[in-house]
Design a protein around this motif. Sequence first.
Motif, PDB file in Angstrom:
ATOM      1  N   ILE B 110       2.975  -2.073  27.234  1.00 16.60           N
ATOM      2  CA  ILE B 110       1.999  -1.249  26.525  1.00 16.60           C
ATOM      3  C   ILE B 110       2.712  -0.371  25.489  1.00 16.60           C
ATOM      4  O   ILE B 110       2.310  -0.284  24.326  1.00 16.60           O
ATOM      5  N   LEU B 111       3.811   0.213  25.958  1.00 13.49           N
ATOM      6  CA  LEU B 111       4.561   1.114  25.087  1.00 13.49           C
ATOM      7  C   LEU B 111       5.115   0.363  23.871  1.00 13.49           C
ATOM      8  O   LEU B 111       5.057   0.854  22.730  1.00 13.49           O
ATOM      9  N   ALA B 112       5.597  -0.857  24.106  1.00 18.82           N
ATOM     10  CA  ALA B 112       6.155  -1.654  23.003  1.00 18.82           C
ATOM     11  C   ALA B 112       5.059  -1.983  22.003  1.00 18.82           C
ATOM     12  O   ALA B 112       5.271  -1.923  20.789  1.00 18.82           O
ATOM     13  N   LEU B 113       3.898  -2.312  22.525  1.00 18.60           N
ATOM     14  CA  LEU B 113       2.780  -2.635  21.627  1.00 18.60           C
ATOM     15  C   LEU B 113       2.407  -1.413  20.795  1.00 18.60           C
ATOM     16  O   LEU B 113       2.151  -1.515  19.588  1.00 18.60           O
ATOM     17  N   ILE B 114       2.397  -0.247  21.446  1.00 15.06           N
ATOM     18  CA  ILE B 114       2.052   0.975  20.715  1.00 15.06           C
ATOM     19  C   ILE B 114       3.120   1.287  19.673  1.00 15.06           C
ATOM     20  O   ILE B 114       2.821   1.563  18.510  1.00 15.06           O
ATOM     21  N   LEU B 115       4.385   1.204  20.103  1.00  9.69           N
ATOM     22  CA  LEU B 115       5.484   1.503  19.171  1.00  9.69           C
ATOM     23  C   LEU B 115       5.427   0.578  17.963  1.00  9.69           C
ATOM     24  O   LEU B 115       5.711   0.973  16.840  1.00  9.69           O
ATOM     25  N   ASN B 116       5.039  -0.655  18.225  1.00  7.45           N
ATOM     26  CA  ASN B 116       4.975  -1.644  17.156  1.00  7.45           C
ATOM     27  C   ASN B 116       3.950  -1.260  16.098  1.00  7.45           C
ATOM     28  O   ASN B 116       4.048  -1.662  14.942  1.00  7.45           O
ATOM     29  N   GLU B 117       2.982  -0.485  16.516  1.00  5.00           N
ATOM     30  CA  GLU B 117       1.925  -0.121  15.567  1.00  5.00           C
ATOM     31  C   GLU B 117       2.282   1.127  14.769  1.00  5.00           C
ATOM     32  O   GLU B 117       1.583   1.476  13.831  1.00  5.00           O
ATOM     33  N   ILE B 118       3.340   1.827  15.188  1.00  8.99           N
ATOM     34  CA  ILE B 118       3.706   3.030  14.435  1.00  8.99           C
ATOM     35  C   ILE B 118       4.330   2.614  13.114  1.00  8.99           C
ATOM     36  O   ILE B 118       5.277   1.829  13.092  1.00  8.99           O
ATOM     37  N   LYS B 119       3.791   3.143  12.040  1.00 10.40           N
ATOM     38  CA  LYS B 119       4.290   2.687  10.744  1.00 10.40           C
ATOM     39  C   LYS B 119       5.335   3.635  10.157  1.00 10.40           C
ATOM     40  O   LYS B 119       6.173   3.209   9.388  1.00 10.40           O
ATOM     41  N   ASN B 120       5.302   4.907  10.553  1.00 11.41           N
ATOM     42  CA  ASN B 120       6.284   5.855  10.029  1.00 11.41           C
ATOM     43  C   ASN B 120       7.637   5.613  10.707  1.00 11.41           C
ATOM     44  O   ASN B 120       7.788   5.797  11.908  1.00 11.41           O
ATOM     45  N   ARG B 121       8.611   5.188   9.905  1.00 15.35           N
ATOM     46  CA  ARG B 121       9.875   4.772  10.475  1.00 15.35           C
ATOM     47  C   ARG B 121      10.590   5.900  11.221  1.00 15.35           C
ATOM     48  O   ARG B 121      11.153   5.711  12.282  1.00 15.35           O
ATOM     49  N   TYR B 122      10.573   7.095  10.627  1.00 13.80           N
ATOM     50  CA  TYR B 122      11.319   8.200  11.218  1.00 13.80           C
ATOM     51  C   TYR B 122      10.688   8.635  12.531  1.00 13.80           C
ATOM     52  O   TYR B 122      11.357   8.818  13.536  1.00 13.80           O
ATOM     53  N   PHE B 123       9.382   8.762  12.489  1.00 14.94           N
ATOM     54  CA  PHE B 123       8.677   9.139  13.710  1.00 14.94           C
ATOM     55  C   PHE B 123       8.955   8.115  14.816  1.00 14.94           C
ATOM     56  O   PHE B 123       9.233   8.457  15.960  1.00 14.94           O
ATOM     57  N   LYS B 124       8.938   6.855  14.418  1.00 17.01           N
ATOM     58  CA  LYS B 124       9.148   5.783  15.385  1.00 17.01           C
ATOM     59  C   LYS B 124      10.525   5.899  16.022  1.00 17.01           C
ATOM     60  O   LYS B 124      10.673   5.801  17.254  1.00 17.01           O
ATOM     61  N   SER B 125      11.540   6.130  15.206  1.00 15.27           N
ATOM     62  CA  SER B 125      12.888   6.151  15.806  1.00 15.27           C
ATOM     63  C   SER B 125      13.086   7.396  16.671  1.00 15.27           C
ATOM     64  O   SER B 125      13.775   7.335  17.684  1.00 15.27           O
ATOM     65  N   ARG B 220      -6.453  -4.303  13.696  1.00 12.40           N
ATOM     66  CA  ARG B 220      -5.162  -4.091  14.351  1.00 12.40           C
ATOM     67  C   ARG B 220      -5.227  -4.445  15.838  1.00 12.40           C
ATOM     68  O   ARG B 220      -4.330  -5.080  16.384  1.00 12.40           O
ATOM     69  N   LEU B 221      -6.316  -4.012  16.471  1.00 10.20           N
ATOM     70  CA  LEU B 221      -6.436  -4.254  17.906  1.00 10.20           C
ATOM     71  C   LEU B 221      -6.538  -5.749  18.195  1.00 10.20           C
ATOM     72  O   LEU B 221      -5.862  -6.273  19.078  1.00 10.20           O
ATOM     73  N   LYS B 222      -7.352  -6.422  17.408  1.00  8.06           N
ATOM     74  CA  LYS B 222      -7.530  -7.870  17.628  1.00  8.06           C
ATOM     75  C   LYS B 222      -6.214  -8.604  17.373  1.00  8.06           C
ATOM     76  O   LYS B 222      -5.862  -9.532  18.103  1.00  8.06           O
ATOM     77  N   GLN B 223      -5.484  -8.167  16.341  1.00  5.44           N
ATOM     78  CA  GLN B 223      -4.190  -8.811  16.064  1.00  5.44           C
ATOM     79  C   GLN B 223      -3.267  -8.661  17.266  1.00  5.44           C
ATOM     80  O   GLN B 223      -2.577  -9.584  17.674  1.00  5.44           O
ATOM     81  N   CYS B 224      -3.300  -7.456  17.789  1.00 12.16           N
ATOM     82  CA  CYS B 224      -2.434  -7.178  18.932  1.00 12.16           C
ATOM     83  C   CYS B 224      -2.815  -8.071  20.114  1.00 12.16           C
ATOM     84  O   CYS B 224      -1.977  -8.692  20.745  1.00 12.16           O
ATOM     85  N   LEU B 225      -4.103  -8.115  20.398  1.00 15.62           N
ATOM     86  CA  LEU B 225      -4.564  -8.866  21.576  1.00 15.62           C
ATOM     87  C   LEU B 225      -4.401 -10.373  21.409  1.00 15.62           C
ATOM     88  O   LEU B 225      -4.046 -11.071  22.361  1.00 15.62           O
ATOM     89  N   HIS B 226      -4.658 -10.871  20.195  1.00 19.28           N
ATOM     90  CA  HIS B 226      -4.720 -12.322  20.043  1.00 19.28           C
ATOM     91  C   HIS B 226      -3.496 -12.926  19.390  1.00 19.28           C
ATOM     92  O   HIS B 226      -3.338 -14.136  19.369  1.00 19.28           O
ATOM     93  N   VAL B 227      -2.648 -12.077  18.812  1.00 15.69           N
ATOM     94  CA  VAL B 227      -1.422 -12.630  18.218  1.00 15.69           C
ATOM     95  C   VAL B 227      -0.181 -12.149  18.987  1.00 15.69           C
ATOM     96  O   VAL B 227       0.566 -12.940  19.549  1.00 15.69           O
ATOM     97  N   THR B 228      -0.021 -10.837  19.041  1.00 14.11           N
ATOM     98  CA  THR B 228       1.216 -10.315  19.629  1.00 14.11           C
ATOM     99  C   THR B 228       1.363 -10.700  21.098  1.00 14.11           C
ATOM    100  O   THR B 228       2.368 -11.282  21.509  1.00 14.11           O
ATOM    101  N   ILE B 229       0.351 -10.382  21.891  1.00 16.81           N
ATOM    102  CA  ILE B 229       0.476 -10.635  23.329  1.00 16.81           C
ATOM    103  C   ILE B 229       0.697 -12.116  23.635  1.00 16.81           C
ATOM    104  O   ILE B 229       1.638 -12.455  24.374  1.00 16.81           O
ATOM    105  N   PRO B 230      -0.097 -13.019  23.074  1.00 14.91           N
ATOM    106  CA  PRO B 230       0.191 -14.431  23.377  1.00 14.91           C
ATOM    107  C   PRO B 230       1.592 -14.852  22.951  1.00 14.91           C
ATOM    108  O   PRO B 230       2.213 -15.683  23.604  1.00 14.91           O
ATOM    109  N   CYS B 231       2.082 -14.250  21.872  1.00 17.09           N
ATOM    110  CA  CYS B 231       3.405 -14.657  21.400  1.00 17.09           C
ATOM    111  C   CYS B 231       4.530 -14.166  22.292  1.00 17.09           C
ATOM    112  O   CYS B 231       5.603 -14.765  22.337  1.00 17.09           O
ATOM    113  N   ILE B 232       4.325 -13.027  22.949  1.00 15.11           N
ATOM    114  CA  ILE B 232       5.415 -12.546  23.812  1.00 15.11           C
ATOM    115  C   ILE B 232       5.149 -12.891  25.284  1.00 15.11           C
ATOM    116  O   ILE B 232       5.815 -12.385  26.180  1.00 15.11           O
ATOM    117  N   ARG B 233       4.156 -13.754  25.508  1.00 15.47           N
ATOM    118  CA  ARG B 233       3.792 -14.040  26.893  1.00 15.47           C
ATOM    119  C   ARG B 233       4.958 -14.639  27.681  1.00 15.47           C
ATOM    120  O   ARG B 233       5.206 -14.287  28.823  1.00 15.47           O
TER     121      ARG B 233
END
Lengths: 558, 318
Positions: B110-125, B220-233
């Motif tokens: 869950i955390l990785a998925l959330i982090l992946n959505e953060i677009k501000n590089r500095y905040f993310k790091s 964004r949510l649909k991309q996450c559910l239908h692209v990201t998750i299946p790809c890292i399954r």
Amino acid sequence: MKKGKVWKRAAAFGLASVMAAGVLSGCGAKKEVSASTANDKKEGETNKTEEAKAETGSTEFTDYSKGFPEKVTIKIPVYDRGFEGWDPVNNYYTRWIQKEFGDKYNVTVQYVAINRQKEIADYMQMIAAGNAPDIIYHYDMPQAVNYNSEGAMQELNLEEMKYYAPDYLKKAEKTINTYGKLDEKNTFFFADRNPIYYNWVTLIRQDWLDQVGKEKPTTREELIEAAKAWKTAGLGKLGAQIVNKSYTYEYPFIGSSPDKKDLNQYLDLNVAPLTWNVTKDYLKAMNQDFNDGILDPEFYLNADDAAWKADFVAGNVGTYSFYISANTDVINSLKANDPKAEVSVISPSAQAPKGSHPYYYKYPPYGMVMGINSKTDEKQRAAVWMFLNWMSQPKNLFFLQNGAEGVNYTLDSDGIAVPVKDFKGESKLSNNNNKDYWCLVTEMTDYGNDEKNLKANIRLLAPAGYEDLVTQSYDYAKEVEQYGLISPIFTKSIESTGEYAADLTAMWQEFYVDMITCKPEELDAKYEKYSKEYLDNGYQEILDEKQKLVDSGDFIAQ
Amino acid sequence: MKRSETQRNPGSLNQSKKNGILRYLQRDWQLYVLMFLPMLFILVFKFLPYSGLSIAFKDYKVAKGYAGSEWVGFSIFQKVFGKRDFGQAVGNTLLLNVLDLVFGFPMPIILALILNEIKNRYFKSVVQTLLYLPHFLSWVIIGGIGYSLFSVSSGVVNVLIQNAGNSPIPFLQDNTWWLISYVLIGVWQSMGWGTIIYLAAITGVNSELYEAARVDGAGRLKQCLHVTIPCIRSTIVTLLIMNLGKLMGGSFERIYALANAKATEYTTTIPVLVYRWGIESGKFSEATALGLFQSVIGLALVIGADYIAKRLGEDGLI
């Protein structure tokens, strides 16, 4: 195609393994060779010793008083207590020992640090690895017996000891003859002990007592009353720490006329006598204190002395028991925290409830219990004996205990060493006055008589300005002197203790904390239940085995 | 490695077949040298100790050594299985690890998925660094912090609770609360670090897939559910299988640092017993037997999970 790939991968893996294995087997083989030569050597030597034993007279021992023809290395254990800025294996005194003894006899005295907090684990690992020190020691007999039953010690030849260490043996002979045999074999030798008890003190916040208008307590009832007054006045509670080793908690509750049989069965440093009615009395009293809100409610989180000390320094609790020494920081820290704080010492009798004598754990008449490593060879043994003999010479012992005259100390008119205040030079003693080096010979400094010893000890024990704490403690110790109880010493190993002690300790911790922190009306039922569980899971076996040894006379009581 | 082979020598299959194994060694010796150290590590620390397992079947006396001790068959195991604490330890180990799996396993994903959505590089790091930090604290320190925060009489949190007029909560000094605290502290400690592997997997997702999804009108949510998750399954399944192998294990330090004598219901676990028997009382045979038992069950769990995963059409581990 796919199959081919798999084969390729397998081959690559195989290759790498072969490479690694090749290098490793190189190491392995080397180790085996050296191990087997060591074994051969050892067997050869045992034969030799046996042959030597068959002969009579002192001619059987080689005279090394001019030094060993070839360098002999002996490994001597030393407790590492984590003193700041102190290297237990390489310091002024180890170098001095090497210079004064080692170089003279062509011996390398190599100190091996044993972590005081986990000494058994340290020793076991070294014994397993075959590099344990030549002396294997422990302060308590039962653990020394355990080392022996692991096969870590060898049988001693007292004649040999007499030949190489006559002065040492003279001091130790009596205890060796009384306690040194295990299963009919001479196994142990001992440091001397002329015990003092007044270094164990219980401090109390005198300013709190004054504030609530109470006298210094001399019985448990008075102590409780004072604590209740503290509670009303919004001051701290009675301090304690979790009891999970060296079980002596029950002594003040033993009563006034203990049954000899009970004492033989239940007094045991290594296993808590949960099912003894004395323990029930103790638990009841503690439970009452807890429910009255006068006992530190989180006493069980104090896993060590430091945690209790922190509570005392912070003013959360008003009592603190510890081994006092001149360099203790507890009083200064307390003062820094609360400049109005005053401390005094209370009598051991303030722990004993009405109708019970202030019994206390009395040391057996020996100090360190030692055996010789089963892997130690004849020459090393001779060197160890010579080392002990050298250390027991008054001149050497005094130097180890006090340092250099005119540098570390000056002699007063009684011939007592007066330490130089805040000495920080190269020859500074360790925080417990080098005890961990000279404990092989004796447990206490001894000037020959009580009065002189007290004088000397006040300097060692009392922080500057607090000499009266030690003199008070001395007087209290004198008052209760007759109530010392020595726990029975069994001359055979109690197998079931080794088997169950750790599990019983875990059970004890859980049970006793629960019984102190439960509601008073629940205590009886819990005690019944826990006692049964405790007995069923090993304690009964221990009691039975002890009884058997008592019946067959394989024990020494006071 | 596979890639480098094909890159440097495309279509060399026939050639290498001719020259056999030696050719690989000659051609890629640098790679073998690189691999040598890790292999050595695994051999020394993972395989060599197997020989020591023999003491589970011996009456091991330290001074007699491996060879000198007597063989006693399965009697050590019988003794271990008959101990009071054994059943409880197995039960607790399973309970704690199942809870860890249920609460601890999904968190990094869950955390990785959330982090992946953060677009501000500095905040993310910054966030990532803060999340990784607990992983580098030893359990002893976490235990110390835990008690100074949560103990009943002097813990900061409880002082705050009391100042707010409520009665203190025995976070670590009551059995049920202890269990909750144990799991939550564990999740806190490990979740940040666990995200690394998922973030790496997410990086590998083909960006064309997202584009296609966007074209199809996925948010964004649909991309996450239908692209990201299946790809890292497959990554998730692999890690799940590996985690199942740890169901019988668990960290000794974590329990040791957080346990106290008041809340003992759940603190007797297999690693704790191994420590108590092996290190505290020097009964190496019993400790080894228990450890072996634990490993065998762990192995069975991994193989079973792998089998099921393959049946469900996943890649599996082995």
